[in-house]
Design a protein around this motif. Structure first.
Motif, PDB file in Angstrom:
ATOM      1  N   CYS A   1       3.381  -0.151 -19.139  1.00 25.92           N
ATOM      2  CA  CYS A   1       2.765  -1.468 -18.925  1.00 25.92           C
ATOM      3  C   CYS A   1       1.965  -1.462 -17.615  1.00 25.92           C
ATOM      4  CB  CYS A   1       3.815  -2.580 -18.944  1.00 25.92           C
ATOM      5  SG  CYS A   1       3.092  -4.220 -19.274  1.00 25.92           S
ATOM      6  N   HIS A   2       1.732  -2.642 -17.083  1.00 22.64           N
ATOM      7  CA  HIS A   2       0.956  -2.768 -15.846  1.00 22.64           C
ATOM      8  C   HIS A   2       1.756  -3.639 -14.891  1.00 22.64           C
ATOM      9  CE1 HIS A   2      -2.126  -4.959 -13.336  1.00 22.64           C
ATOM     10  NE2 HIS A   2      -2.345  -3.700 -13.033  1.00 22.64           N
ATOM     11  N   SER A   3       2.047  -3.116 -13.726  1.00 25.55           N
ATOM     12  CA  SER A   3       2.824  -3.860 -12.741  1.00 25.55           C
ATOM     13  C   SER A   3       2.203  -3.628 -11.382  1.00 25.55           C
ATOM     14  CB  SER A   3       4.279  -3.367 -12.750  1.00 25.55           C
ATOM     15  OG  SER A   3       4.874  -3.543 -11.480  1.00 25.55           O
ATOM     16  N   THR A   4       1.796  -4.715 -10.737  1.00 24.30           N
ATOM     17  CA  THR A   4       1.203  -4.539  -9.406  1.00 24.30           C
ATOM     18  C   THR A   4       2.259  -4.088  -8.405  1.00 24.30           C
ATOM     19  OG1 THR A   4       1.484  -6.893  -8.955  1.00 24.30           O
ATOM     20  CG2 THR A   4      -0.660  -6.186  -9.816  1.00 24.30           C
ATOM     21  N   ASP A   5       3.500  -4.465  -8.627  1.00 26.56           N
ATOM     22  CA  ASP A   5       4.553  -3.974  -7.738  1.00 26.56           C
ATOM     23  C   ASP A   5       4.688  -2.462  -7.856  1.00 26.56           C
ATOM     24  OD1 ASP A   5       5.122  -6.485  -6.760  1.00 26.56           O
ATOM     25  OD2 ASP A   5       6.925  -6.788  -7.962  1.00 26.56           O
ATOM     26  N   ALA A   6       4.706  -1.985  -9.079  1.00 34.68           N
ATOM     27  CA  ALA A   6       4.827  -0.540  -9.272  1.00 34.68           C
ATOM     28  C   ALA A   6       3.607   0.177  -8.701  1.00 34.68           C
ATOM     29  CB  ALA A   6       4.990  -0.232 -10.764  1.00 34.68           C
ATOM     30  N   LEU A   7       2.443  -0.386  -8.956  1.00 36.41           N
ATOM     31  CA  LEU A   7       1.229   0.261  -8.459  1.00 36.41           C
ATOM     32  C   LEU A   7       1.182   0.257  -6.941  1.00 36.41           C
ATOM     33  CD1 LEU A   7      -1.415  -0.920 -11.063  1.00 36.41           C
ATOM     34  CD2 LEU A   7      -0.647   1.428 -10.605  1.00 36.41           C
ATOM     35  N   SER A   8       1.745  -0.767  -6.341  1.00 35.36           N
ATOM     36  CA  SER A   8       1.762  -0.830  -4.882  1.00 35.36           C
ATOM     37  C   SER A   8       2.504   0.378  -4.297  1.00 35.36           C
ATOM     38  CB  SER A   8       2.420  -2.140  -4.441  1.00 35.36           C
ATOM     39  OG  SER A   8       2.532  -2.181  -3.049  1.00 35.36           O
ATOM     40  N   CYS A   9       3.533   0.847  -4.994  1.00 35.95           N
ATOM     41  CA  CYS A   9       4.258   2.044  -4.521  1.00 35.95           C
ATOM     42  C   CYS A   9       3.332   3.258  -4.524  1.00 35.95           C
ATOM     43  CB  CYS A   9       5.475   2.336  -5.406  1.00 35.95           C
ATOM     44  SG  CYS A   9       6.671   0.981  -5.439  1.00 35.95           S
ATOM     45  N   VAL A  10       2.546   3.374  -5.581  1.00 41.39           N
ATOM     46  CA  VAL A  10       1.602   4.498  -5.641  1.00 41.39           C
ATOM     47  C   VAL A  10       0.550   4.356  -4.545  1.00 41.39           C
ATOM     48  CG1 VAL A  10      -0.111   5.674  -7.059  1.00 41.39           C
ATOM     49  CG2 VAL A  10       1.973   4.759  -8.124  1.00 41.39           C
ATOM     50  N   GLU A  11       0.032   3.141  -4.394  1.00 41.40           N
ATOM     51  CA  GLU A  11      -1.013   2.921  -3.396  1.00 41.40           C
ATOM     52  C   GLU A  11      -0.536   3.316  -2.001  1.00 41.40           C
ATOM     53  OE1 GLU A  11      -2.120  -1.191  -2.910  1.00 41.40           O
ATOM     54  OE2 GLU A  11      -4.161  -0.681  -2.289  1.00 41.40           O
ATOM     55  N   LYS A  12       0.672   2.893  -1.673  1.00 41.16           N
ATOM     56  CA  LYS A  12       1.178   3.205  -0.339  1.00 41.16           C
ATOM     57  C   LYS A  12       1.443   4.702  -0.200  1.00 41.16           C
ATOM     58  CE  LYS A  12       0.912  -0.917   1.137  1.00 41.16           C
ATOM     59  NZ  LYS A  12      -0.186  -1.203   2.060  1.00 41.16           N
ATOM     60  N   ALA A  13       1.862   5.323  -1.277  1.00 42.94           N
ATOM     61  CA  ALA A  13       2.082   6.771  -1.208  1.00 42.94           C
ATOM     62  C   ALA A  13       0.762   7.486  -0.949  1.00 42.94           C
ATOM     63  CB  ALA A  13       2.721   7.269  -2.505  1.00 42.94           C
ATOM     64  N   LEU A  14      -0.286   7.002  -1.595  1.00 42.77           N
ATOM     65  CA  LEU A  14      -1.612   7.584  -1.353  1.00 42.77           C
ATOM     66  C   LEU A  14      -1.997   7.380   0.116  1.00 42.77           C
ATOM     67  CD1 LEU A  14      -3.387   6.267  -4.582  1.00 42.77           C
ATOM     68  CD2 LEU A  14      -2.608   8.617  -4.167  1.00 42.77           C
ATOM     69  N   GLU A  15      -1.729   6.186   0.624  1.00 44.64           N
ATOM     70  CA  GLU A  15      -2.033   5.913   2.029  1.00 44.64           C
ATOM     71  C   GLU A  15      -1.242   6.815   2.969  1.00 44.64           C
ATOM     72  OE1 GLU A  15      -2.882   1.146   1.294  1.00 44.64           O
ATOM     73  OE2 GLU A  15      -1.552   1.767   2.912  1.00 44.64           O
ATOM     74  N   GLN A  16      -0.041   7.199   2.514  1.00 49.71           N
ATOM     75  CA  GLN A  16       0.760   8.138   3.309  1.00 49.71           C
ATOM     76  C   GLN A  16       0.245   9.565   3.182  1.00 49.71           C
ATOM     77  OE1 GLN A  16       4.727   7.622   1.739  1.00 49.71           O
ATOM     78  NE2 GLN A  16       5.071   5.647   2.729  1.00 49.71           N
ATOM     79  N   GLY A  17      -0.841   9.710   2.428  1.00 50.80           N
ATOM     80  CA  GLY A  17      -1.456  11.024   2.318  1.00 50.80           C
ATOM     81  C   GLY A  17      -0.855  11.904   1.231  1.00 50.80           C
ATOM     82  N   LYS A  18      -0.074  11.298   0.364  1.00 50.27           N
ATOM     83  CA  LYS A  18       0.537  12.088  -0.698  1.00 50.27           C
ATOM     84  C   LYS A  18      -0.382  12.172  -1.910  1.00 50.27           C
ATOM     85  CE  LYS A  18       5.165  10.606   0.734  1.00 50.27           C
ATOM     86  NZ  LYS A  18       6.192   9.556   0.563  1.00 50.27           N
TER      87      LYS A  18
END
Lengths: 326, 326, 326, 326, 326, 326
Positions: free
Chosen positions: B133-150
């Motif tokens: 499905c689509h969850s902005t909460d779940a996507l936020s985890c990915v976004e922050k991981a990307l910001e952490q350089g992962k």
């Protein structure tokens, strides 16, 4: 493989051509045509001695075999007929091949009906089955149960991407079976209302694995977790003797357009060029035997762990290679 | 309930009207508006004594509450603010309500970011997540991981019937995350390539169950069987305090046309009148806590079995009923 | 323990005597009497200073405690009341004890009703529950569900050796609940027709284990295997704070004559002297938390793994020993 | 079935009558009598030609078969003997039938002893077995282990409703085996002290399921959960060839008075008329193969998943129907 | 972080230096020294106002913290003491810090003993424990059980690569506990003789995972499969609050020479240069909470799923960052 | 056994002596020598009549058998050859024995290669296998996969106590397979990077259990839990026909010095005399069939639950005892 192949009967050449061109298609139809062609080759053979006859039969089998290298029913037909070839003289050999082909074809003709009767015996009056994809073997079990006077209901998974569940639903409605159609995602939620998960098989491996329409394995794992028995309906044609020698079944990857239209894909990719984006569309998946309660064939039902015994009985143990190899 | 309700502030009436008409929508937006309205009511209250003030606040909360009886975030907002109401005098009470609303709104504003940061910490560089499905909460985890350089990759389930997976895929592609889109049926086949199943939640129950888009529970059972951890991203707004008192979450049944077009249905039914044929289209299903490894909220991560502790801390234990009841 | 105990109020001595002689019996009745006695002691205390008052209360609690060293509800009552003792002066202390006892008794009086309402919310119209033994807490859930207008059916296990299932069946029949009685051995066979396993508890341990009538754990394991949720109804009186410090619950071994008559035993032993033959008749067994879906108390439902939080909240964390210790 | 049946030998008629009237009873005794009767029919046959002889034998088998349509051992006896019928002339056919019957009876006579010896080999000196119900096959394993000089102890479940555990206990005590008797509910609590669960079988199905006294499946699930192996002792007479064609084993429902006396029932129903109250008393339940470690027969031990192979070997694969069908 | 740090007390500087140089080592010793240093800083502070005092304390904590950035006990000590800092005036603040440090150190001093007593209560007379690695917390449970007069036996896994099992065995032998030493590979074979798996922990995460010596998770999975309960003994110092915000615990990779001598490596690689060959030697692994029955701390036992509650209670919920951050 | 044994051929006596003295050793070498000796005995026999010939062959087999009563391959060789003994005259019998021995030896010679090819088919290009101990059968699968052009990597468990993993690592390095060596305790941590657990077998029992180097069963349980398939490579020589009659495989206990040096032991025991301390060093353990996905033999792959069928086919069903018994 560099030897001169004996001349092949026109039936063999014709069948080979039709199978290759897919004019003859469908697991059972192909198998039937192949057995018929071998019988014709045997009947008309001018072989002078047993060795020549045998070589001729092997050549015919090879010819047919190579038309569809990944089919399962085709080599099974050839194995069955050639395994029945027996005798010391050409007439004996001929007779045995013709009889073996006749037997094979007779059984094939009856197989789905017999399988259906056996599967139907597992169903009780009032049961609800959950189906995945469309399988005439599986449906035959329902049909025979109806003929036995049992009331059967069905929860039909739509089976993305190709939604073969619609075909299943239509068939069941023709038989007046009450049908509830659900998306695949809803399956677990409805398992508590289900008495049997009933699916077909694309092929069955020697280690008891069931290769079937993608989604089967996930359904089976959930059915086990919910306490619902899983029943696989598959004619012995679907047994995959190559797997006795460890071969795994190659899973076909199908066209991504079954999953995603070009417009949908464009919308996902936005202005980007689509690199980094992929659709994967495997046709099948593999269900381990521990998630299957019974495999129903036209020769009886078997726990998946013992299907290898039937495989060896019908098609040999693959020791010494295929019967058509020189 | 037959008493005269105190006069309500126009902010309350306005918010109530906008929530009812769905001009204000989305879990977080509704919650924010409700807290703001309660603060306005408190600030402008002419109440002569503490009892009158409290009655006024309860009335305001009831007014807001009744606009969307099945929403989760709305009553959570009201509970939070009213639980902060404290004092012996009207000014004290007023101040406490205003402060409680401010605190709630401030946290709400930060919640998704905080949650994302916490969830991102669970992801490692190079991990592949599978989404449903689509969850902005779940996507936020990915976004922050990307910001952490992962580096993060995703296998995105399309999520029939509404295919919200496309929205997820699009967002991930915008962030340049490599995406493989698969039909829901293919999920188990790809679990071996996945490091985390990452989903959101519609709501979370006191017994640790996760109510989320239909298909989540089947995915979670398979992930457990394949040894893949399951992580649920959900702001505390999604906690469902009614379930502390045993209430189950009613699963919405959605329009069957999401599943089947009229044409498809006609084809299935053929000439028949459609009796005996049904489509069921539940929006959500329930994943038991034993198939979830962690619930990630903006206030930290929790095993699902202990989320009830957080629920009680934030929204009270529901003893003595709701704070807005007379 | 060699100090002179303060003089105790006659209510305390009376209650202690009645509990010891089992004139006062039943978990809730004992707990109520103990709280009442502590309140009486507090109200009539002549203590000159806070220390003396506290010593008096501790002595009263010890006196009551020692009448039934293995009961669970008795020390829970004492813990609750003494934990509420607070203040700097004797009047403050007195008031706090009286209030704490009043609160405890008021909640106790409501507990089963509240628990029933919470448990009833888990049941849906048309559900079938399977019961084991006889538990008024469990039955309260059914009663409240009936009051909510839900149709409930029951499959009642007879619960050897004492067949308390008959009492359960009788109560359910009085409420006109359709009942099917089965022997304990038949439980698994009927689990497929069951929506909830619903049992009470003798006590509940800090590690989430449920101690209940022997047979509960075997039933729970089977229910999990069949996909049926297991719900334990237990007032917080049943929480066993000793287990926070690792103590295990001693399982009572009951009279073998409940299992076997003398005649039956003679027939088994024939002419032999009975050596080498034994009957074991444990009253309870222990169900690990992973086989329980929810513990329903009058203060809400909890996953078994988080019940320790409620235990600490209500009865303290047992650090520094019991509140009645010198 | 409308053809004139050949005249049957008086032995056949006598055996048929005695089986029907239950003067001959017990699985092995019935099987033996049926084989003996077929031999007598063969020996005294006046058939003029092979076809007539065969028809006569089939008729005799049918006559015997129909006396107890649901027995398992009776048709197995007939199948075994008729499958041995072979030859081109009447004397050859006669000889083969007589020999086949003799072989069957000789093996039957030895079967329990052989089975016991095989099962005993699985037991080690000092082992404790847990039994359910009363099975002479299971007890034979213990007896042979004792003869091998091993010390064996037993925990005996009483096995409500009929408490056949008492018979088991008595037999074990005669052999001086230390016995602890427990109610069925206590089984899980004692599994930690047990090395083997040892049970018999009423019949065994082609899918590897074990049909045995109700309570077996629940015990097996618990034994698996506790890490205790489960061993089923069953002569091949108990194999149920009908299940090869999908037939399920009908579970007998027994008299409710085994569960509940009239007085007990009256007390439960109070003044009510008993409508809405039922007792269900199934004799057996079905244990799936995944909860059984080994089936011990007189022909060796087998994983339950491969017992179908033995079934096919002994009784044919049921293709082409029963050997006594016209 | 660019502000001028206040001057720090020599105790703080001294402790920091000794921790950094590993003159002070061991989880408990470090924690104790840190708390003592904070108390010294508080006692001797010349701060003029509360803000200055608080800044001084935070600076002291930061100084200590940075000496060993990956230790768990050190920041836990700082968190505990600073969380106790409370008051409106410098003297109040000072007093609170000193008292908080005193309380922390007093509890620390008692922690292992208290933990041992709690763990011992789970053990019964005659029990056999299986140990992995060497843990003084785990051994304390055995020691206290012995003091309670219980007979305890042990099966000790040697715990490759460093064979700390030898240290455990030696300690147990000093206490005269019967010990059987086995290689790690033999563990499953001996689990049937074991009543408890008893291990320590390196740290414990908010999702209930137990980080402990590599091999713990494999043992726990097998213990669950064999029906043996798993008990983790860990002082609350081992709780890892960073994990509340999703951080995972970095697993130390140790020297490959613990696994393989140079000679052994040379023999494996033969003449090759060693490329393509690697030794991996992780110090720890992660056991999911579902394979742990209880975590025993000095503050009571907890199901792993609720340990987060204790973590939040002792060290705060990590909202708003660490107490020493500016 | 008190009869006069016929004179035995010198080949038989020689082989017997060499096997007894372990000059002939290794499962395959012993089996080969035994078959050769039987053929020599048959070829040179002076027996006057079939009975004498048969007695001679049985005597030769007994002589060979008794040299190593617990070996598996030796009696399997004898069984295979004697089962091939067939005929009515001495020349026919002789010829059949010679041919049977030749066939056995020819297959034996090819067995590992054939097995390797079959096992290799299960591996895919790029797969990583985890190995335990050292098995040439298992390694043959890797070797053939390499020959098929597949890239294979390995994670090699060192396999305490004897560290046969080093031998495995060395062999794999010779083939240039990338190897990561880990201690046994680290296995679970690396299972997520593994596609197949690949082990050999010491012997395989009729109930599908795999007896292999101690540690195999613990690994298999963890592999199942992690979703990694387990593949056992074992020539049919390793099938253990005695287990068909329930015999369990005796597990050899090896020298404790493999586990612990004298110095290490002294250090553990300190001044004590070592009583109360023991080392146990079992060579093997038993993996139940439900944790094994496939047994790969030179005659194909089988689910472990159906290996008994192959056992019966190759070595008879052990009915009527061993072929060499009088």
């Amino acid at each position: 493989m560099s030897r001169t192949d004996p001349e092949l009967h026109e039936s063999v050449e014709g069948a080979a051509a039709d199978i290759a061109s897919m004019e003859i298609r469908g697991a059972a139809t192909i198998a039937d045509a192949a057995a018929e062609a071998l019988a014709a080759q045997a009947e008309d053979s001018d072989a002078d001695d047993p060795d020549e006859f045998r070589a001729e039969m092997r050549a015919a089998a090879r010819r047919l075999r190579e038309t569809r290298p990944t089919a399962v029913s085709l080599p099974n037909s050839l194995r069955y007929v050639l395994r029945g070839m027996d005798g010391e003289t050409v007439p004996e050999l001929r007779e045995s091949v013709v009889e073996s082909a006749r037997e094979f074809r007779r059984e094939l003709d009856q197989a789905q009906e017999n399988l259906g009767r056996i599967g139907a015996n597992r169903l009780r009056d009032g049961d609800t089955v959950m189906t995945h994809c469309h399988s005439t073997d599986a449906l035959s079990c329902v049909e025979k149960a109806l003929e036995q006077g049992k009331d059967i209901s069905a929860i039909v998974k739509e089976t993305r991407p190709r939604k073969q569940g619609h075909i299943t639903a239509r068939q069941l409605r023709e038989w007046d079976v009450p049908v509830t159609l659900v998306v695949d995602n809803a399956a677990r939620r409805y398992l508590d209302e289900v008495d049997h998960v009933l699916v077909g098989a694309d092929s069955i491996a020697a280690d008891g694995s069931v290769i079937n329409k993608v989604g089967t394995s996930g359904l089976a794992v959930n059915a086990r977790e919910r306490g619902v028995p899983i029943m696989v309906a598959a004619q012995t044609l679907k047994l995959h003797p190559d797997t006795m020698t460890g071969h795994t079944v190659e899973i076909e990857m199908r066209d991504e357009r079954e999953v995603l239209t070009e417009d949908e894909e464009a919308e996902i990719n936005g202005d980007a060029d689509g690199e980094g984006f992929a659709v994967e569309n495997p046709a099948f998946d593999v269900t381990p035997p521990r998630y299957v309660d019974a495999i129903v064939t036209e020769r009886g039902q078997f726990p998946p762990e013992s299907i290898v015994t039937l495989m060896r009985e019908l098609f040999g143990d693959q020791q010494g290679g295929e019967p058509w190899e020189e």
